[in-house]
Design an enzyme around this catalytic site. Structure first.
Site, PDB file in Angstrom:
ATOM      1  N   LYS A 117      75.370 -12.076  66.427  1.00 28.95           N
ATOM      2  CA  LYS A 117      76.482 -12.597  66.660  1.00 28.95           C
ATOM      3  C   LYS A 117      77.230 -13.300  65.712  1.00 28.95           C
ATOM      4  CE  LYS A 117      79.162 -13.598  70.935  1.00 28.95           C
ATOM      5  NZ  LYS A 117      80.192 -12.024  70.751  1.00 28.95           N
TER       6      LYS A 117
HETATM    7  N1  PPE Z   1      80.102  -6.719  71.903  1.00 23.51           N
HETATM    8  C1  PPE Z   1      80.845  -7.461  70.936  1.00 23.51           C
HETATM    9  C2  PPE Z   1      80.943  -7.037  69.702  1.00 23.51           C
HETATM   10  C3  PPE Z   1      81.082  -8.848  71.462  1.00 23.51           C
HETATM   11  O1  PPE Z   1      81.488  -9.115  70.525  1.00 23.51           O
HETATM   12  C4  PPE Z   1      80.901  -9.374  72.768  1.00 23.51           C
HETATM   13  C5  PPE Z   1      81.505 -10.981  72.691  1.00 23.51           C
HETATM   14  C6  PPE Z   1      80.406  -8.589  73.121  1.00 23.51           C
HETATM   15  C7  PPE Z   1      79.222  -6.792  72.777  1.00 23.51           C
HETATM   16  C8  PPE Z   1      80.277  -8.435  74.531  1.00 23.51           C
HETATM   17  O2  PPE Z   1      78.515  -9.613  74.907  1.00 23.51           O
HETATM   18  P1  PPE Z   1      78.363 -11.261  76.056  1.00 23.51           P
HETATM   19  O3  PPE Z   1      79.626 -11.422  75.148  1.00 23.51           O
HETATM   20  O4  PPE Z   1      77.119 -11.347  76.022  1.00 23.51           O
HETATM   21  O5  PPE Z   1      78.504  -9.707  77.055  1.00 23.51           O
HETATM   22  N2  PPE Z   1      82.054 -11.250  72.706  1.00 23.51           N
HETATM   23  C9  PPE Z   1      83.177 -12.613  72.320  1.00 23.51           C
HETATM   24  C10 PPE Z   1      83.753 -13.415  71.297  1.00 23.51           C
HETATM   25  C11 PPE Z   1      85.124 -12.407  71.837  1.00 23.51           C
HETATM   26  C12 PPE Z   1      86.343 -13.431  71.335  1.00 23.51           C
HETATM   27  O6  PPE Z   1      86.901 -12.798  70.798  1.00 23.51           O
HETATM   28  O7  PPE Z   1      86.350 -13.565  70.417  1.00 23.51           O
HETATM   29  C13 PPE Z   1      82.809 -12.967  73.504  1.00 23.51           C
HETATM   30  O8  PPE Z   1      83.107 -12.135  74.569  1.00 23.51           O
HETATM   31  O9  PPE Z   1      82.823 -14.417  74.363  1.00 23.51           O
END
Ligand code: PPE
Length: 297
Positions: free
Chosen positions: A150
């Site tokens: 990330k």
């Molecule tokens: N894909 C991406 C590209 C992504 O950034 C997130 C989280 C997810 C999937 C889902 O992952 P999880 O949160 O572990 O279920 N995105 C983060 C950032 C959003 C933002 O606008 O900043 C979040 O949801 O915290």
């Protein structure tokens, strides 16, 4: 920030910070939920483990043990006890010292911010489903980017896609990978229901290994619904009965339409609603089977 509590207004960085110029950093997003035992952090340790793994890929050395960072997150939430907050943003980045791309001599900076995120794509969208468009920006392949990390710099692609979606009157963008298959949203993973079966894209599709994705898979299995991980095409999504997205910020977000094609009956479907409820029960500490996901602060 770097071990001390700092007021929101004073939580600033130097203009020559590497992370600001080149995206040399990694981050997390973690939800805080109200439970009957008080404020609790959802899957804190799992998020922090992912943060360390992301950092490893960028050769960023976090100068604290994992437990200390978990405790720091709790302490930052406690420090905000009188503030309306629901989201934690840990951020680890290359600081200042040398100029140029090479970060090898730069110090690692560590911050944990606590903010109010609210309903990510909007209240109306949560109730009736969000509008997606397929982005004209392709998701970088595993050859081009460290997708399982990330990493801050990875997100410019997401930012471009999100801008495109919003400028075209949609709520969010659907990202296809270099194979032309469905990857994920700009900040969410994606699921679909077809003929009562639940599918999601595999990690090999170039997605972030979402913790909400994993939570929803466990909640679904607990309900006797097996999740099938398989490559999904854009057309398959168009003809799905239900589509929803998952993410820490987005939680379980129903999708109303993709490229103006309406999903199923045009309202959040029964399986989406069931999983949304199941997830929310787990997050709010109302399902004893998933209470270990919560860290009361
Ligand atoms: N894909 C991406 C590209 C992504 O950034 C997130 C989280 C997810 C999937 C889902 O992952 P999880 O949160 O572990 O279920 N995105 C983060 C950032 C959003 C933002 O606008 O900043 C979040 O949801 O915290």
């Amino acid at each position: 920030m770097d071990g001390t509590l700092v007021d929101y207004e004073n939580a600033n960085v130097h203009i020559m910070t590497h992370g600001l110029h080149y995206g040399g950093g990694v981050f997390e997003g973690i939800r805080i939920y109200e439970t009957e035992k008080g404020r609790a952090i959802f899957r804190l340790r799992d998020h922090m483990v992912r943060l360390y793994r992301s950092a490893k890929v960028l050769h960023l050395k976090i100068p604290y043990p994992l437990d200390e960072l978990c405790e720091a997150a709790k302490e930052t939430v406690r420090a905000n006890k009188d503030v309306k907050v629901d989201y934690i943003r840990p951020l680890v980045y290359y600081g200042t010292g040398t100029y140029g791309l090479n970060p090898i001599k730069l110090p690692t900076k560590v911050a944990i911010a606590v903010v109010y995120m609210g309903v990510y794509l909007g209240e109306e969208q949560m109730k009736h489903g969000a509008k997606l468009i397929t982005s004209s920006w392709e998701k970088p392949s595993n050859r081009a980017a460290a997708l399982a990390a990330k990493a801050c710099g990875n997100y410019l692609n997401s930012v471009m896609a999100r801008l495109e979606a919003v400028n075209r009157g949609a709520d969010e963008a659907l990202m296809l990978n270099s194979e032309g298959n469905v990857a994920e949203g700009t900040g969410e993973n994606i699921f679909m229901v077809r003929d009562g079966k639940l599918f999601t894209t595999p990690t090999s599709a170039g997605i972030l290994e979402g913790i909400t994705r994993d939570s929803v898979m466990q909640v679904a299995e607990d309900m006797g619904l097996k999740v099938i991980e398989k490559d999904i095409t854009r057309t398959e999504l168009y003809i799905a009965d239900e589509v929803f997205m998952t993410g820490t910020a987005a939680e379980v977000q129903p999708i109303h339409s993709i490229d103006d094609i309406v999903m199923g009956e045009g309202r959040p479907g029964p399986i989406t609603l069931k999983l949304q409820k199941g997830f929310s029960e787990a997050a709010n500490g109302r399902n004893p089977r998933f209470r270990h996901w919560l860290d009361v602060v």
